[in-house]
Design an enzyme around this catalytic site. Sequence first.
Site, PDB file in Angstrom:
ATOM      1  N   ASN A 121       0.864  -1.183   0.000  1.00 50.96           N
ATOM      2  CA  ASN A 121       0.000   0.000   0.000  1.00 50.96           C
ATOM      3  C   ASN A 121       0.901   1.234   0.000  1.00 50.96           C
ATOM      4  O   ASN A 121       1.468   1.582   1.025  1.00 50.96           O
ATOM      5  CB  ASN A 121      -0.902  -0.029   1.235  1.00 50.96           C
ATOM      6  CG  ASN A 121      -1.767   1.216   1.349  1.00 50.96           C
ATOM      7  OD1 ASN A 121      -1.821   2.032   0.415  1.00 50.96           O
ATOM      8  ND2 ASN A 121      -2.446   1.369   2.470  1.00 50.96           N
ATOM      9  N   TRP A 122       0.966   1.873  -1.139  1.00 51.94           N
ATOM     10  CA  TRP A 122       1.879   3.023  -1.269  1.00 51.94           C
ATOM     11  C   TRP A 122       1.322   4.287  -0.634  1.00 51.94           C
ATOM     12  O   TRP A 122       2.040   5.271  -0.506  1.00 51.94           O
ATOM     13  CB  TRP A 122       2.178   3.286  -2.752  1.00 51.94           C
ATOM     14  CG  TRP A 122       3.003   2.242  -3.411  1.00 51.94           C
ATOM     15  CD1 TRP A 122       3.547   1.111  -2.825  1.00 51.94           C
ATOM     16  CD2 TRP A 122       3.426   2.210  -4.780  1.00 51.94           C
ATOM     17  NE1 TRP A 122       4.268   0.395  -3.742  1.00 51.94           N
ATOM     18  CE2 TRP A 122       4.206   1.048  -4.952  1.00 51.94           C
ATOM     19  CE3 TRP A 122       3.214   3.041  -5.875  1.00 51.94           C
ATOM     20  CZ2 TRP A 122       4.784   0.709  -6.187  1.00 51.94           C
ATOM     21  CZ3 TRP A 122       3.772   2.716  -7.099  1.00 51.94           C
ATOM     22  CH2 TRP A 122       4.551   1.557  -7.247  1.00 51.94           C
ATOM     23  N   GLU A 140      -6.768   4.743   7.850  1.00 44.80           N
ATOM     24  CA  GLU A 140      -6.543   6.163   7.545  1.00 44.80           C
ATOM     25  C   GLU A 140      -7.778   6.772   6.886  1.00 44.80           C
ATOM     26  O   GLU A 140      -8.138   7.920   7.145  1.00 44.80           O
ATOM     27  CB  GLU A 140      -5.296   6.320   6.657  1.00 44.80           C
ATOM     28  CG  GLU A 140      -4.024   6.100   7.468  1.00 44.80           C
ATOM     29  CD  GLU A 140      -2.844   5.574   6.681  1.00 44.80           C
ATOM     30  OE1 GLU A 140      -2.853   5.620   5.434  1.00 44.80           O
ATOM     31  OE2 GLU A 140      -1.894   5.102   7.335  1.00 44.80           O
ATOM     32  N   GLU A 147      -5.246  -4.927  10.532  1.00 47.29           N
ATOM     33  CA  GLU A 147      -4.247  -3.874  10.706  1.00 47.29           C
ATOM     34  C   GLU A 147      -4.516  -3.136  12.019  1.00 47.29           C
ATOM     35  O   GLU A 147      -5.313  -2.181  12.045  1.00 47.29           O
ATOM     36  CB  GLU A 147      -4.315  -2.866   9.553  1.00 47.29           C
ATOM     37  CG  GLU A 147      -3.967  -3.437   8.201  1.00 47.29           C
ATOM     38  CD  GLU A 147      -3.354  -2.370   7.282  1.00 47.29           C
ATOM     39  OE1 GLU A 147      -2.263  -2.618   6.782  1.00 47.29           O
ATOM     40  OE2 GLU A 147      -3.961  -1.308   7.101  1.00 47.29           O
TER      41      GLU A 147
HETATM   42  P1  13P Z   1       3.191   0.433   7.628  1.00 46.39           P
HETATM   43  O1  13P Z   1       3.675  -0.851   7.028  1.00 46.39           O
HETATM   44  O2  13P Z   1       3.934   1.640   7.143  1.00 46.39           O
HETATM   45  O3  13P Z   1       3.093   0.344   9.123  1.00 46.39           O
HETATM   46  O4  13P Z   1       1.690   0.651   7.090  1.00 46.39           O
HETATM   47  C1  13P Z   1       0.777  -0.396   7.190  1.00 46.39           C
HETATM   48  C2  13P Z   1      -0.422  -0.054   6.422  1.00 46.39           C
HETATM   49  O5  13P Z   1      -1.169   0.847   6.761  1.00 46.39           O
HETATM   50  C3  13P Z   1      -0.685  -0.820   5.188  1.00 46.39           C
HETATM   51  O6  13P Z   1      -1.961  -0.570   4.710  1.00 46.39           O
END
Ligand code: 13P
Length: 252
Positions: free
Chosen positions: A11-12, A99, A169
């Site tokens: 996920n960029w 997010e 997550e």
């Molecule tokens: P990180 O790997 O930067 O903690 O982000 C995880 C994420 O939100 C993937 O969708």
Amino acid sequence: MSTRAPLIAGNWKMHKTIAEAESFIQALLPRVSAADGVDVAICPPFTALAAMVDSARGSRVQVYAQNMHQLQDGAFTGEVSAAMLAELDVDGVILGHSERRELYGESDRALALKVTAALAAGLHPILCVGESESERERGDTERKLRHQIQEGLGKVPAEQLAEVAIAYEPIWAIGTGAVASPEQAQDAAAFIRALLAGRSAEQAERARVIYGGSVNAGNAAELLALPDVDGALVGGASLDPVQFAAIVAAAQ
Ligand code: 13P
């Protein structure tokens, strides 16, 4: 041993112009060409989707969007529909990332519609769920996961459940370096699978539950070896093709 093929998705978020995405994919493709049995996906911003679909064509790398609207069209400035993504030959879409839930008020109700709209358009959805730090501290992790799964998958027929990948997550692990312990990841993934089994044991056995939150090349192998963790949704570490390829290799 499960028969579920691992899914490693990067996920960029809001990173990479088309030019940057092109140099990433050229570096990634040779590094994952031998990753047999692993499903690899990148999730670029909308602006780089078409270019990445073109560049990844014929490779094992799939291209997913990071969001979409639940309706087919309408007066929704700034939004895109499932049909618009499918027209680009995008393979799937991330839905309900924390997010988007936290910063843009995305609701479970909208997500339930997004999941079915994605499936109807032939897109593979990844539905994100997970608890905040305070919810975990209060002992509310399972209650939160149950709510998000019930609501988000509420309109998916039981016999179609395995077409949705679930990304566990935990919000406290995203972008913090505070990766969940193997025990925490396994417990949550097993709980999610049990929730799915409540609707269809057969679909629960086939459905992929993946983990996201501070996954990197150093911790991926341990997480991916867990019996109920079928892959990873990777943020920061997916921006670098060498790191991302190392996570893909850890899934083999
Ligand atoms: P990180 O790997 O930067 O903690 O982000 C995880 C994420 O939100 C993937 O969708």
